[in-house]
Design a protein around this motif. Sequence first.
Motif, mmCIF file in Angstrom:
data_model
loop_
_atom_site.group_PDB
_atom_site.id
_atom_site.type_symbol
_atom_site.label_atom_id
_atom_site.label_comp_id
_atom_site.label_asym_id
_atom_site.label_seq_id
_atom_site.Cartn_x
_atom_site.Cartn_y
_atom_site.Cartn_z
ATOM 1 N N MET A 46 0.733 -1.174 0.081
ATOM 2 C CA MET A 46 -0.071 0.060 -0.067
ATOM 3 C C MET A 46 0.846 1.338 -0.041
ATOM 4 O O MET A 46 0.710 2.315 -0.700
ATOM 5 C CB MET A 46 -0.901 -0.073 1.258
ATOM 6 N N LEU A 47 2.053 1.298 0.734
ATOM 7 C CA LEU A 47 2.798 2.364 0.928
ATOM 8 C C LEU A 47 3.308 2.516 -0.364
ATOM 9 O O LEU A 47 3.505 3.664 -0.840
ATOM 10 C CB LEU A 47 3.934 2.145 2.016
ATOM 11 N N ASN A 48 3.917 1.441 -1.403
ATOM 12 C CA ASN A 48 4.565 1.605 -2.530
ATOM 13 C C ASN A 48 3.773 2.155 -3.442
ATOM 14 O O ASN A 48 3.911 3.163 -4.175
ATOM 15 C CB ASN A 48 4.994 0.317 -3.039
ATOM 16 N N GLY A 49 2.235 1.657 -3.381
ATOM 17 C CA GLY A 49 1.166 2.136 -4.175
ATOM 18 C C GLY A 49 1.105 3.552 -4.123
ATOM 19 O O GLY A 49 0.568 4.370 -5.236
ATOM 20 N N LEU A 50 0.882 4.154 -2.790
ATOM 21 C CA LEU A 50 0.738 5.533 -2.646
ATOM 22 C C LEU A 50 1.779 6.413 -3.124
ATOM 23 O O LEU A 50 1.514 7.525 -3.590
ATOM 24 C CB LEU A 50 0.640 5.672 -1.130
ATOM 25 N N TYR A 51 2.899 5.944 -3.080
ATOM 26 C CA TYR A 51 4.158 6.775 -3.394
ATOM 27 C C TYR A 51 4.186 6.786 -4.990
ATOM 28 O O TYR A 51 4.458 7.803 -5.591
ATOM 29 C CB TYR A 51 5.626 6.101 -3.263
ATOM 30 N N HIS A 52 3.766 5.680 -5.658
ATOM 31 C CA HIS A 52 3.312 5.827 -7.193
ATOM 32 C C HIS A 52 2.390 6.101 -7.559
ATOM 33 O O HIS A 52 1.863 6.155 -9.023
ATOM 34 C CB HIS A 52 3.842 4.268 -7.693
ATOM 35 N N ASP A 53 1.454 6.607 -6.967
ATOM 36 C CA ASP A 53 0.020 7.105 -7.215
ATOM 37 C C ASP A 53 -0.808 5.806 -8.313
ATOM 38 O O ASP A 53 -1.397 5.969 -9.042
ATOM 39 C CB ASP A 53 -0.117 8.453 -8.125
ATOM 40 N N ALA A 54 -0.430 4.537 -7.508
ATOM 41 C CA ALA A 54 -1.124 3.404 -8.233
ATOM 42 C C ALA A 54 -2.498 3.274 -7.418
ATOM 43 O O ALA A 54 -2.430 2.358 -6.554
ATOM 44 C CB ALA A 54 -0.118 2.455 -8.281
ATOM 45 N N TRP A 55 -3.460 3.849 -7.687
ATOM 46 C CA TRP A 55 -4.675 3.699 -6.843
ATOM 47 C C TRP A 55 -5.504 2.379 -6.742
ATOM 48 O O TRP A 55 -6.078 2.106 -5.833
ATOM 49 C CB TRP A 55 -5.400 4.968 -7.089
ATOM 50 N N PRO A 56 -5.406 1.718 -8.083
ATOM 51 C CA PRO A 56 -6.068 0.188 -7.916
ATOM 52 C C PRO A 56 -5.132 -0.441 -7.008
ATOM 53 O O PRO A 56 -5.663 -1.249 -6.355
ATOM 54 C CB PRO A 56 -5.943 -0.082 -9.530
ATOM 55 N N SER A 57 -3.714 -0.438 -7.135
ATOM 56 C CA SER A 57 -3.123 -1.211 -6.354
ATOM 57 C C SER A 57 -3.417 -0.802 -4.793
ATOM 58 O O SER A 57 -3.622 -1.683 -3.914
ATOM 59 C CB SER A 57 -1.715 -1.253 -6.505
ATOM 60 N N VAL A 58 -3.649 0.274 -4.366
ATOM 61 C CA VAL A 58 -3.726 0.954 -3.084
ATOM 62 C C VAL A 58 -5.281 0.367 -2.503
ATOM 63 O O VAL A 58 -5.098 0.040 -1.551
ATOM 64 C CB VAL A 58 -3.766 2.496 -3.074
ATOM 65 N N SER A 59 -6.149 0.634 -3.426
ATOM 66 C CA SER A 59 -7.338 0.123 -2.896
ATOM 67 C C SER A 59 -7.457 -1.470 -2.841
ATOM 68 O O SER A 59 -8.094 -2.046 -1.862
ATOM 69 C CB SER A 59 -8.386 0.263 -4.284
ATOM 70 N N LEU A 60 -6.773 -2.220 -3.588
ATOM 71 C CA LEU A 60 -6.583 -3.593 -3.448
ATOM 72 C C LEU A 60 -5.949 -3.923 -2.115
ATOM 73 O O LEU A 60 -6.444 -4.906 -1.356
ATOM 74 C CB LEU A 60 -5.871 -4.330 -4.687
ATOM 75 N N ASN A 61 -5.056 -3.241 -1.927
ATOM 76 C CA ASN A 61 -4.273 -3.463 -0.571
ATOM 77 C C ASN A 61 -4.883 -3.179 0.582
ATOM 78 O O ASN A 61 -4.753 -3.605 1.721
ATOM 79 C CB ASN A 61 -2.996 -3.057 -0.582
ATOM 80 N N ILE A 62 -5.830 -1.999 0.421
ATOM 81 C CA ILE A 62 -6.608 -1.564 1.695
ATOM 82 C C ILE A 62 -7.621 -2.742 1.889
ATOM 83 O O ILE A 62 -7.880 -3.196 3.022
ATOM 84 C CB ILE A 62 -7.236 -0.261 1.504
ATOM 85 N N ALA A 63 -8.111 -3.309 0.958
ATOM 86 C CA ALA A 63 -9.129 -4.407 1.067
ATOM 87 C C ALA A 63 -8.287 -5.529 1.744
ATOM 88 O O ALA A 63 -8.891 -6.298 2.478
ATOM 89 C CB ALA A 63 -9.977 -4.737 -0.327
ATOM 90 N N TRP A 64 -7.288 -5.956 1.211
ATOM 91 C CA TRP A 64 -6.513 -7.081 1.433
ATOM 92 C C TRP A 64 -6.047 -6.991 3.172
ATOM 93 O O TRP A 64 -6.229 -7.972 3.968
ATOM 94 C CB TRP A 64 -5.168 -7.247 0.507
#
Length: 122
Positions: A46-64
Amino acid sequence: MALLAELSGWLGALAVLAGYASFSLGWIANGRIFQACNLLGSAALMLNGLYHDAWPSVSLNIAWATISCVALIRALRAERSVFPGGLRAPAARAESTACEELARGGGAACSSSPHGKAEPIL
């Protein structure tokens, strides 16, 4: 900051993959270790996704992470309900049902145990 984000992504991926492989290959059970790997891994990803503005990845990892957190809490609660010698405490619903059946049969009543649960009086 970029190095930290990349390191977080790689360590998160490693944690999730290690937990999944260990569970799938039968090395660990679905419990604290498996859920902790998922929780820590998804948080790092999630931290990596936030840094890269990868919102689908952030959303998936919040759910995970949410699912893993709930499962981890349940696993920890289940472990606390184990008595010495490996015996599990009976579920509250099973105790309640036993008391209801005994009361309907007119044979016994129920009382509260020291733990606040209903137990049949035989």
